[in-house]
Motif scaffolding. Structure first.
Motif, PDB file in Angstrom:
ATOM      1  N   GLU A  86      -4.829  -4.326   7.703  1.00 30.14           N
ATOM      2  CA  GLU A  86      -4.934  -3.121   8.021  1.00 30.14           C
ATOM      3  C   GLU A  86      -5.838  -2.370   7.907  1.00 30.14           C
ATOM      4  OE1 GLU A  86      -2.134  -2.064   9.989  1.00 30.14           O
ATOM      5  OE2 GLU A  86      -1.310  -4.046   9.664  1.00 30.14           O
ATOM      6  N   HIS A  87      -6.514  -2.589   6.680  1.00 33.88           N
ATOM      7  CA  HIS A  87      -7.905  -1.847   6.079  1.00 33.88           C
ATOM      8  C   HIS A  87      -8.631  -2.938   5.169  1.00 33.88           C
ATOM      9  CE1 HIS A  87     -10.949   0.742   4.746  1.00 33.88           C
ATOM     10  NE2 HIS A  87     -10.704   1.514   5.800  1.00 33.88           N
ATOM     11  N   PRO A  88     -10.016  -3.049   5.523  1.00 36.86           N
ATOM     12  CA  PRO A  88     -10.592  -4.135   4.512  1.00 36.86           C
ATOM     13  C   PRO A  88     -10.735  -3.695   3.178  1.00 36.86           C
ATOM     14  CG  PRO A  88     -12.086  -2.803   5.626  1.00 36.86           C
ATOM     15  CD  PRO A  88     -10.620  -2.684   6.322  1.00 36.86           C
ATOM     16  N   SER A  89     -10.596  -2.603   2.734  1.00 40.88           N
ATOM     17  CA  SER A  89     -10.885  -2.029   1.231  1.00 40.88           C
ATOM     18  C   SER A  89      -9.848  -1.224   0.759  1.00 40.88           C
ATOM     19  CB  SER A  89     -12.196  -1.266   1.263  1.00 40.88           C
ATOM     20  OG  SER A  89     -12.196   0.147   2.062  1.00 40.88           O
ATOM     21  N   ILE A  90      -9.075  -0.465   1.431  1.00 38.94           N
ATOM     22  CA  ILE A  90      -8.082   0.526   1.103  1.00 38.94           C
ATOM     23  C   ILE A  90      -6.670  -0.256   0.782  1.00 38.94           C
ATOM     24  CG2 ILE A  90      -6.453   2.591   1.336  1.00 38.94           C
ATOM     25  CD1 ILE A  90      -8.634   3.848   3.021  1.00 38.94           C
ATOM     26  N   CYS A  91      -6.368  -0.345  -0.257  1.00 37.56           N
ATOM     27  CA  CYS A  91      -4.979  -1.178  -0.894  1.00 37.56           C
ATOM     28  C   CYS A  91      -3.895  -0.003  -0.837  1.00 37.56           C
ATOM     29  CB  CYS A  91      -5.225  -2.131  -1.990  1.00 37.56           C
ATOM     30  SG  CYS A  91      -5.702  -1.040  -3.282  1.00 37.56           S
ATOM     31  N   LEU A  92      -4.020   1.322  -1.371  1.00 36.62           N
ATOM     32  CA  LEU A  92      -3.226   2.053  -1.752  1.00 36.62           C
ATOM     33  C   LEU A  92      -3.636   3.581  -1.378  1.00 36.62           C
ATOM     34  CD1 LEU A  92      -0.342   3.002  -2.738  1.00 36.62           C
ATOM     35  CD2 LEU A  92      -1.515   2.951  -4.984  1.00 36.62           C
ATOM     36  N   ILE A  93      -2.562   4.243  -0.714  1.00 37.91           N
ATOM     37  CA  ILE A  93      -2.820   5.725  -0.511  1.00 37.91           C
ATOM     38  C   ILE A  93      -1.780   6.351  -1.148  1.00 37.91           C
ATOM     39  CG2 ILE A  93      -2.982   7.690   1.156  1.00 37.91           C
ATOM     40  CD1 ILE A  93      -3.808   5.475   3.328  1.00 37.91           C
ATOM     41  N   SER A  94      -1.939   6.916  -2.351  1.00 36.62           N
ATOM     42  CA  SER A  94      -0.926   7.781  -3.020  1.00 36.62           C
ATOM     43  C   SER A  94      -0.868   9.162  -2.433  1.00 36.62           C
ATOM     44  CB  SER A  94      -1.449   7.605  -4.619  1.00 36.62           C
ATOM     45  OG  SER A  94      -0.232   8.350  -5.344  1.00 36.62           O
ATOM     46  N   PHE A  95       0.308   9.309  -2.122  1.00 36.89           N
ATOM     47  CA  PHE A  95       0.779  10.870  -1.646  1.00 36.89           C
ATOM     48  C   PHE A  95       1.226  11.460  -2.994  1.00 36.89           C
ATOM     49  CE2 PHE A  95       0.550   8.456   2.125  1.00 36.89           C
ATOM     50  CZ  PHE A  95       0.245   9.518   3.111  1.00 36.89           C
ATOM     51  N   GLU A  96       0.350  12.081  -3.642  1.00 39.79           N
ATOM     52  CA  GLU A  96       0.533  12.471  -5.076  1.00 39.79           C
ATOM     53  C   GLU A  96       1.506  13.670  -4.984  1.00 39.79           C
ATOM     54  OE1 GLU A  96      -1.590  11.179  -8.294  1.00 39.79           O
ATOM     55  OE2 GLU A  96      -1.253   9.727  -6.781  1.00 39.79           O
ATOM     56  N   PRO A  99      -1.229  -6.524  -0.973  1.00 39.77           N
ATOM     57  CA  PRO A  99      -1.577  -5.111  -1.309  1.00 39.77           C
ATOM     58  C   PRO A  99      -0.934  -4.649  -2.598  1.00 39.77           C
ATOM     59  CG  PRO A  99       0.070  -5.167   0.584  1.00 39.77           C
ATOM     60  CD  PRO A  99      -0.458  -6.423   0.268  1.00 39.77           C
ATOM     61  N   PHE A 100       0.298  -5.122  -3.106  1.00 40.53           N
ATOM     62  CA  PHE A 100       0.834  -4.840  -4.340  1.00 40.53           C
ATOM     63  C   PHE A 100      -0.087  -5.085  -5.578  1.00 40.53           C
ATOM     64  CE2 PHE A 100       3.413  -6.266  -8.016  1.00 40.53           C
ATOM     65  CZ  PHE A 100       4.109  -4.930  -8.227  1.00 40.53           C
ATOM     66  N   MET A 101      -0.519  -6.393  -5.274  1.00 41.96           N
ATOM     67  CA  MET A 101      -1.279  -6.727  -6.593  1.00 41.96           C
ATOM     68  C   MET A 101      -2.815  -6.259  -6.435  1.00 41.96           C
ATOM     69  SD  MET A 101       0.583  -8.542  -8.312  1.00 41.96           S
ATOM     70  CE  MET A 101      -0.526  -9.533  -9.607  1.00 41.96           C
ATOM     71  N   ALA A 102      -2.985  -5.917  -5.394  1.00 44.08           N
ATOM     72  CA  ALA A 102      -4.287  -5.243  -5.397  1.00 44.08           C
ATOM     73  C   ALA A 102      -4.420  -3.861  -5.945  1.00 44.08           C
ATOM     74  CB  ALA A 102      -5.131  -5.106  -4.096  1.00 44.08           C
ATOM     75  N   ALA A 103      -3.095  -3.255  -5.417  1.00 42.63           N
ATOM     76  CA  ALA A 103      -3.080  -1.634  -6.371  1.00 42.63           C
ATOM     77  C   ALA A 103      -2.813  -1.992  -7.480  1.00 42.63           C
ATOM     78  CB  ALA A 103      -1.590  -1.006  -5.545  1.00 42.63           C
ATOM     79  N   GLN A 104      -2.038  -2.947  -8.133  1.00 41.75           N
ATOM     80  CA  GLN A 104      -2.009  -3.249  -9.711  1.00 41.75           C
ATOM     81  C   GLN A 104      -3.348  -3.584 -10.303  1.00 41.75           C
ATOM     82  OE1 GLN A 104       1.169  -3.274 -11.030  1.00 41.75           O
ATOM     83  NE2 GLN A 104       0.561  -3.871 -13.137  1.00 41.75           N
ATOM     84  N   CYS A 105      -4.145  -4.500  -9.819  1.00 41.33           N
ATOM     85  CA  CYS A 105      -5.339  -5.102 -10.459  1.00 41.33           C
ATOM     86  C   CYS A 105      -6.722  -4.667  -9.844  1.00 41.33           C
ATOM     87  CB  CYS A 105      -5.176  -6.487 -10.223  1.00 41.33           C
ATOM     88  SG  CYS A 105      -3.448  -7.394 -11.230  1.00 41.33           S
ATOM     89  N   GLY A 106      -6.675  -4.154  -8.524  1.00 36.26           N
ATOM     90  CA  GLY A 106      -7.627  -3.899  -7.997  1.00 36.26           C
ATOM     91  C   GLY A 106      -8.432  -4.925  -7.169  1.00 36.26           C
ATOM     92  N   ILE A 107      -7.675  -6.060  -7.251  1.00 42.52           N
ATOM     93  CA  ILE A 107      -8.498  -7.419  -6.512  1.00 42.52           C
ATOM     94  C   ILE A 107      -7.261  -7.998  -5.635  1.00 42.52           C
ATOM     95  CG2 ILE A 107      -8.009  -8.790  -8.534  1.00 42.52           C
ATOM     96  CD1 ILE A 107     -10.803  -9.715  -8.222  1.00 42.52           C
ATOM     97  N   GLY A 108      -7.603  -9.012  -4.954  1.00 37.99           N
ATOM     98  CA  GLY A 108      -6.927  -9.678  -4.213  1.00 37.99           C
ATOM     99  C   GLY A 108      -5.908 -10.643  -4.989  1.00 37.99           C
ATOM    100  N   SER A 109      -4.885 -10.948  -4.306  1.00 31.74           N
ATOM    101  CA  SER A 109      -3.851 -11.815  -5.145  1.00 31.74           C
ATOM    102  C   SER A 109      -4.389 -13.229  -5.006  1.00 31.74           C
ATOM    103  CB  SER A 109      -2.656 -11.834  -4.260  1.00 31.74           C
ATOM    104  OG  SER A 109      -2.733 -12.219  -2.741  1.00 31.74           O
ATOM    105  N   GLU A 110      -5.376 -13.676  -4.570  1.00 32.62           N
ATOM    106  CA  GLU A 110      -5.825 -15.001  -4.529  1.00 32.62           C
ATOM    107  C   GLU A 110      -6.851 -15.221  -5.897  1.00 32.62           C
ATOM    108  OE1 GLU A 110      -8.989 -12.950  -2.200  1.00 32.62           O
ATOM    109  OE2 GLU A 110      -6.797 -12.985  -2.407  1.00 32.62           O
ATOM    110  N   TYR A 148      -6.779   4.387  -3.490  1.00 31.64           N
ATOM    111  CA  TYR A 148      -7.278   3.155  -4.339  1.00 31.64           C
ATOM    112  C   TYR A 148      -8.018   2.208  -3.129  1.00 31.64           C
ATOM    113  CZ  TYR A 148      -4.514   4.078  -8.633  1.00 31.64           C
ATOM    114  OH  TYR A 148      -3.815   4.732  -9.426  1.00 31.64           O
ATOM    115  N   ARG A 149      -8.869   1.639  -3.748  1.00 29.22           N
ATOM    116  CA  ARG A 149      -9.804   0.614  -2.996  1.00 29.22           C
ATOM    117  C   ARG A 149      -9.844  -0.663  -3.788  1.00 29.22           C
ATOM    118  NH1 ARG A 149     -12.526   2.880   2.017  1.00 29.22           N
ATOM    119  NH2 ARG A 149     -12.717   4.915   1.748  1.00 29.22           N
ATOM    120  N   ARG A 150     -10.137  -1.848  -3.157  1.00 35.00           N
ATOM    121  CA  ARG A 150     -10.628  -3.083  -3.527  1.00 35.00           C
ATOM    122  C   ARG A 150     -11.775  -3.421  -4.270  1.00 35.00           C
ATOM    123  NH1 ARG A 150      -6.623  -6.888  -1.324  1.00 35.00           N
ATOM    124  NH2 ARG A 150      -5.412  -5.779   0.097  1.00 35.00           N
ATOM    125  N   LEU A 151     -11.851  -4.142  -5.162  1.00 37.24           N
ATOM    126  CA  LEU A 151     -12.859  -4.527  -6.097  1.00 37.24           C
ATOM    127  C   LEU A 151     -14.389  -4.521  -5.465  1.00 37.24           C
ATOM    128  CD1 LEU A 151     -14.306  -5.303  -8.434  1.00 37.24           C
ATOM    129  CD2 LEU A 151     -13.571  -7.583  -8.203  1.00 37.24           C
TER     130      LEU A 151
END
Length: 456
Positions: free
Chosen positions: A322-332, A178-189, A350-353
């Motif tokens: 936990e969720h197939p597309s959401i990688c980050l919920i930011s509580f702004e 999830p950290f890399m998905a939030a950073q790059c928008g895509i899975g760590s693989e 934030y969602r995945r690619l």
């Protein structure tokens, strides 16, 4: 002030009004050059852009600023904005089996005592801690904010493979992915381990800072001190045959092409755009720039009538379990006072690619509705009173390096002449980060200053 042969201040163009271009322009102006920033959009900042709706301030792409963003903090101090920024909560959440485990990014103790990981997972980390420290030290010393090529030795596997080998499967699945998905928008693989180690070496152990005026405040403040021309599409940037000037061709909306002459130019646009407007690049250089992945990104915002009282984290990261597309919920609203009306909440999702691609053509209403349903399924009752919705689309947006491509980045960086009158800046030279962009802009400006005769 630097003077040309006609007795006028030397002119430098900066293509792109994102934070890379604005930082370059500010440093060049401070060195005594007459700088013109050409931006095709009607706003500046690029990924450091804030939109206001109904009293909510939404950071539409980049969202969190690390205390390790040394270049950014130095620039903030230089232009006299340090009092505008404050320490933000360093607490982030990771969800596992429906439970949110909150950790402070700058607290080793939180990672030791967290219930996010089993004792066996923590033992794996302890067993391989020496390997991790060694690799982080190498990355910290060899990879610079504006150049990832020093991490080429780690480009033999993807981020997930590295995390599983060194940190174990639990950390790989529940923290790193999830950290890399939030950073790059895509899975760590899909992302090189070089990107992961860069991010960890630069961000690990640091707190966060923010301003109640939104992340775009820095870009707006810089632009207010510069000559920024909006609505200008740059068609070509060409160094003269004598290598003593740069001819720039541009067009305003609906107007004819215009040519202008500058002493130098900083090209601070996304990699593919750079490959298209600089004809002097070699074919391998153009091919590399065109190959850097950069995909569409959708960010949805939900303004809540009442801020969730129980949630103190600035963001919650979710694995695909936990969720197939959401990688980050930011509580702004937890970042700084002023980002949401008093007493109200603001969520950025934030969602995945794959989801971004699927919903790219969907209406804002459909995206907002689906987002509210997804958040409600994760946190029942949180979205009962939605006060505002907003959807932002970015193309191109976040970039990353697939495994096996850092050597190509290294060759590209080495092939660029530091003596050229055309210099490049952008986060494609390292990883998607506002500090990377800013640092690369300052580095490009420093090369231009040296080529034109230094500070006056």
């Amino acid at each position: 002030m630097h003077i040309d042969t006609q007795g006028n201040p030397e002119r430098v163009a900066v293509v792109g009004g994102g934070i890379a271009g604005l930082a370059a322009a500010y440093r060049l102006k401070s060195a005594g050059y007459r700088v013109t920033v050409l931006e095709k959009e009607e706003h500046v900042g690029g990924r450091m852009h804030t939109v206001e709706r109904d009293g909510y301030l939404m950071d539409v792409c980049a969202t969190h600023l690390s205390d390790n963003y040394t270049h950014m903090k130095e620039l903030i101090d230089t232009i006299g904005l340090s009092l505008e920024y404050r320490q933000s909560s360093a607490e982030v959440g990771y969800m596992r089996e429906g439970t949110v485990h909150r950790l402070r990014l700058n607290s080793t103790w939180d990672f030791i005592r967290t219930g996010l990981l089993t004792p066996a997972a923590k033992l794996t980390i302890l067993r391989n801690l020496g390997i991790l420290i060694r690799d982080l030290r190498h990355s910290g010393k060899r990879a610079r904010w504006y150049d990832l090529s020093g991490n080429v030795k780690f480009d033999t596997e993807n981020s997930q493979q590295y995390a599983r080998r060194v940190l174990g499967p639990e950390v790989a699945d529940h923290i790193i992915d999830p950290f890399m998905a939030a950073q790059c928008g895509i899975g760590s693989e899909h992302v090189s381990a070089a990107d992961l180690l860069f991010a960890m070496s630069k961000y690990l152990g640091a707190g966060l800072f923010a301003t109640g005026r939104g992340i775009g405040f820095l870009a707006q403040s810089l632009a207010g001190q510069l000559d920024v021309r909006h609505g200008v599409q740059v068609l070509e940037v060409r160094e003269s045959a004598a290598r003593d000037s740069v001819e720039l061709t541009s067009r305003r909306s609906g107007g004819p092409a215009e040519r202008d002459l500058f002493s130098a130019c900083v090209v601070a646009v996304p990699s593919r755009a750079a490959s298209e407007i600089v004809p002097d690049l070699t074919d391998p250089q153009k091919e590399y720039l065109a190959s850097v992945p950069s995909e569409p990104h959708i960010r949805a915002f939900l303004g809540l009538q009442h801020a969730p009282q129980h949630e103190t984290a600035t963001g919650i990261m979710l694995s695909r379990r936990e969720h197939p597309s959401i990688c980050l919920i930011s509580f702004e609203h937890n970042k700084a006072p002023g980002l949401a009306p008093e007493g109200k909440g603001l969520l950025g999702i934030y969602r995945r690619l794959e989801w971004n691609r699927q919903y790219w053509e969907a209406s804002d209403e459909e995206i907002a509705k689906q987002t509210a349903l997804d958040i409600e399924s994760l946190f029942p009752g949180m979205c009962r009173e939605i006060d505002m919705t907003y959807v932002h689309r970015s193309l191109p947006s976040l970039s990353w390096h697939p495994p096996g491509t850092i050597a190509q980045l290294s060759k590209f960086s080495e092939s660029l002449s530091p003596a050229s009158r055309v210099q490049f800046a952008g986060d494609y030279l390292a990883v998607s980060s506002t500090n990377v962009s800013l640092a690369s802009g300052e580095a490009a400006a420093a090369r231009v200053i040296e080529n034109l005769g230094g500070l006056h």
